[in-house]
Write an enzyme that holds these catalytic residues in place. Sequence first.
Site, short mmCIF file in Angstrom:
data_model
loop_
_atom_site.label_atom_id
_atom_site.label_comp_id
_atom_site.label_asym_id
_atom_site.label_seq_id
_atom_site.Cartn_x
_atom_site.Cartn_y
_atom_site.Cartn_z
N SER A 133 -7.59 46.67 -26.04
CA SER A 133 -7.85 45.30 -25.60
C SER A 133 -9.05 44.69 -26.32
O SER A 133 -9.10 44.66 -27.54
CB SER A 133 -8.03 45.30 -24.08
OG SER A 133 -8.08 43.98 -23.62
N HIS A 134 -10.06 44.30 -25.56
CA HIS A 134 -11.22 43.61 -26.13
C HIS A 134 -12.31 44.58 -26.56
O HIS A 134 -13.35 44.14 -27.04
CB HIS A 134 -11.78 42.68 -25.06
CG HIS A 134 -12.00 43.42 -23.78
ND1 HIS A 134 -10.95 43.78 -22.96
CD2 HIS A 134 -13.10 43.95 -23.22
CE1 HIS A 134 -11.41 44.48 -21.94
NE2 HIS A 134 -12.72 44.60 -22.07
N ASP B 51 -8.18 37.68 -26.81
CA ASP B 51 -8.89 38.93 -27.07
C ASP B 51 -8.15 39.79 -28.10
O ASP B 51 -7.21 39.34 -28.76
CB ASP B 51 -9.09 39.71 -25.77
CG ASP B 51 -7.78 40.26 -25.23
OD1 ASP B 51 -6.74 39.62 -25.45
OD2 ASP B 51 -7.79 41.34 -24.60
N SER C 79 -10.72 38.38 -14.82
CA SER C 79 -11.13 38.88 -16.13
C SER C 79 -10.38 38.17 -17.26
O SER C 79 -9.95 38.80 -18.22
CB SER C 79 -10.88 40.38 -16.19
OG SER C 79 -9.54 40.67 -15.79
N ASP D 225 -5.91 42.18 -28.16
CA ASP D 225 -4.47 42.36 -28.13
C ASP D 225 -3.72 41.13 -27.61
O ASP D 225 -2.51 41.19 -27.38
CB ASP D 225 -4.11 43.58 -27.27
CG ASP D 225 -4.56 43.43 -25.83
OD1 ASP D 225 -5.61 42.81 -25.60
OD2 ASP D 225 -3.87 43.93 -24.92
N LYS E 162 -0.34 39.96 -19.02
CA LYS E 162 -1.01 38.67 -19.11
C LYS E 162 -0.85 38.16 -20.53
O LYS E 162 -0.52 38.92 -21.44
CB LYS E 162 -2.46 38.77 -18.69
CG LYS E 162 -3.27 39.78 -19.41
CD LYS E 162 -4.53 40.09 -18.61
CE LYS E 162 -5.33 41.16 -19.31
NZ LYS E 162 -5.98 42.07 -18.37
N ASP F 61 -3.89 39.33 -24.76
CA ASP F 61 -3.46 39.07 -23.38
C ASP F 61 -4.47 38.26 -22.57
O ASP F 61 -4.13 37.70 -21.55
CB ASP F 61 -3.04 40.36 -22.65
CG ASP F 61 -4.14 41.40 -22.59
OD1 ASP F 61 -5.22 41.19 -23.17
OD2 ASP F 61 -3.90 42.46 -21.97
N ARG F 62 -5.73 38.19 -23.04
CA ARG F 62 -6.71 37.42 -22.27
C ARG F 62 -6.83 35.99 -22.80
O ARG F 62 -6.44 35.70 -23.93
CB ARG F 62 -8.09 38.07 -22.37
CG ARG F 62 -8.13 39.41 -21.71
CD ARG F 62 -9.53 39.97 -21.66
NE ARG F 62 -9.51 41.19 -20.87
CZ ARG F 62 -10.55 41.75 -20.29
NH1 ARG F 62 -11.76 41.22 -20.46
NH2 ARG F 62 -10.43 42.85 -19.58
C1 G1P Z 1 -10.71 45.21 -16.66
C2 G1P Z 1 -10.54 43.99 -15.80
C3 G1P Z 1 -9.16 43.96 -15.20
C4 G1P Z 1 -8.12 44.04 -16.31
C5 G1P Z 1 -8.39 45.24 -17.20
C6 G1P Z 1 -7.46 45.27 -18.40
O1 G1P Z 1 -10.56 46.38 -15.87
O2 G1P Z 1 -11.52 43.93 -14.79
O3 G1P Z 1 -8.99 42.79 -14.45
O4 G1P Z 1 -6.82 44.13 -15.78
O5 G1P Z 1 -9.74 45.20 -17.68
O6 G1P Z 1 -7.64 44.16 -19.23
P1 G1P Z 1 -11.82 47.22 -15.30
O7 G1P Z 1 -12.66 47.59 -16.47
O8 G1P Z 1 -12.55 46.28 -14.39
O9 G1P Z 1 -11.19 48.38 -14.58
ZN ZN Z 2 -6.49 42.61 -23.71
#
Ligand code: G1P
Ligand code: ZN
Length: 539
Positions: free
Chosen positions: A113-114, A277, A365, A279, A376, A281-282
């Site tokens: 992800s990010h 982000d 998030s 990948d 997402k 999705d954000r």
């Molecule tokens: C975090 C975000 C959550 C999201 C996840 C994946 O998880 O808070 O909402 O679904 O990244 O992108 P966390 O690190 O809080 O477990």
């Molecule tokens: Zn992501």
Amino acid sequence: MSIREIPTTPFPDQKPGTAGLRKKVATVAQPHYLENFVEAVFRNVPELRGGTLVVGGDGRHHNDVAVQTIIAMAIAHGVTRIIVGRNGWLSTPAASHLVRHLDADGGFVLTASHNPAGVEGDFGIKFNIRGGGQAPQSLTDAIHRTTLSLDRYRIADLAPLDIGTTGERDVEGCRVAVIDGVSDYADLMTTLFDFDAVRDWLRSGHRMVFDAMHAITGPYARRILIEQLGAPESAVRNATPLPDFNGGHPDPNLIHAGALVDEMMGNGAPDLAAASDGDGDRNMILGPGLFLSPGDSLAMLAAHLDRLPGYRDGLRGVARSMPTSRALDVVAAERGLPCHETPTGWKYFCNLLDAGRLTLCGEESFGTSSSHVREKDGLWAALAWMNVLAVTGRSLPELARAHWAHYGRHYYQRHDYEGLPEATADRITDALRDRVASLPGCEFAGLRVTAADDFAYTDPVDGSRAEHQGLRVVFGDAARIVLRKSGTGTGDATLRLYLERYRRDVIDDAACLDAVAEIAETITGLRAESGRAQPDVVT
Ligand code: G1P
Ligand code: ZN
């Protein structure tokens, strides 16, 4: 071709977190590490034998190597059709769509992800099931159990395939198709949004900018915004995906997308700005002089989405993760929409989406999406907002103020305390867990606790239960405090403190959260116990 059985020994740390398995690149790149995890997936998803598999990732360092490994293992496990995004690239929402659209039996999505990328950065692997959703807890638990006793894995002895050119070929009885990973996703967007209205909006002088942060959404945003909607080249920034995301931290928030935020707060700002982000999705949504918090974005989309073509039949229901602001609930109540509260993590929305109970869902998030995929979707949110601005003819700040005037405003902040020793994080959460039952009825700075618990969730579709999903202290509709430990980190612990305050008649009072922050400190002792004067990141 020969299929080899490679002897291996278990790795004790392959338990998937909030969104798949995330580790340092160095961990994943060590011999057998990725192979063990992938083997465990194949053993637990027998439909893949003779089935179709989608493979792609966010292009970060090691993506290319991992894609080749997965292809070779898929062939060894009897997969008969493999769909790979060109260069091994697929955004998370595009991968989810492909699994659905091609009726595939599953998909590997390679992303952290990010989280920062590059040799020193993070890597991640998620498995999405038939239908495009993230593997449910029951499957990730089973995969984890398998990883703990593996003694061999199967892999085909193959030279690396050319995945830089689209086309199909037969590899030892398996049809491997390298596809343009953007087209199907872009086609899907044309069915959801009014592209003509958005084109006219742009042509009439409105400006939109999208920051792809050198990650996977660049090619998607270019195709849709520039080629299909006619936005100028300058509309898409940092559009070339790089294996180290240019050394950046592609998390679309006030800190990591700071340059875009500054521009939007200055003179001559465009009408809309969005960022996504690593990948894809954000999303972060900004208007001139306005940061639209993810909770407000979700609530406002719930109020406007039925004006857009893909949603004209109305919304079946909405959902938010528990820590996400309750602004959504207020809209849902007025509109008579079912509103669900789920644990953090997109996977908890998937059963509700599959059961047709949800059209729109989101998390604080910076995650928002609809029933069009089972992840997402950052670009979807940007397009939804462009379309809302185009059909309402109003600016984002105008719409936000009208929304707050009508529904009241939920002020909201998340405070992240990063890099804490695991033991410290556990001590703080354990102490609050021990106390929550005694909090109802107590008053802090004029706010009375009406409920407090360790959030547990029973899935209304399959009855599965998730416990210890965050500690929450609720002050009626007026305020709420949530504390939970992050499940996506790859190193030390991160504690997240979520603060919410609802004001019915006052829509310009950001300072009203200060009192909630002080109450949170009184109740959790977070700053005192962690020895930190302030959070590392506030979003
Ligand atoms: C975090 C975000 C959550 C999201 C996840 C994946 O998880 O808070 O909402 O679904 O990244 O992108 P966390 O690190 O809080 O477990
Ligand atoms: Zn992501």
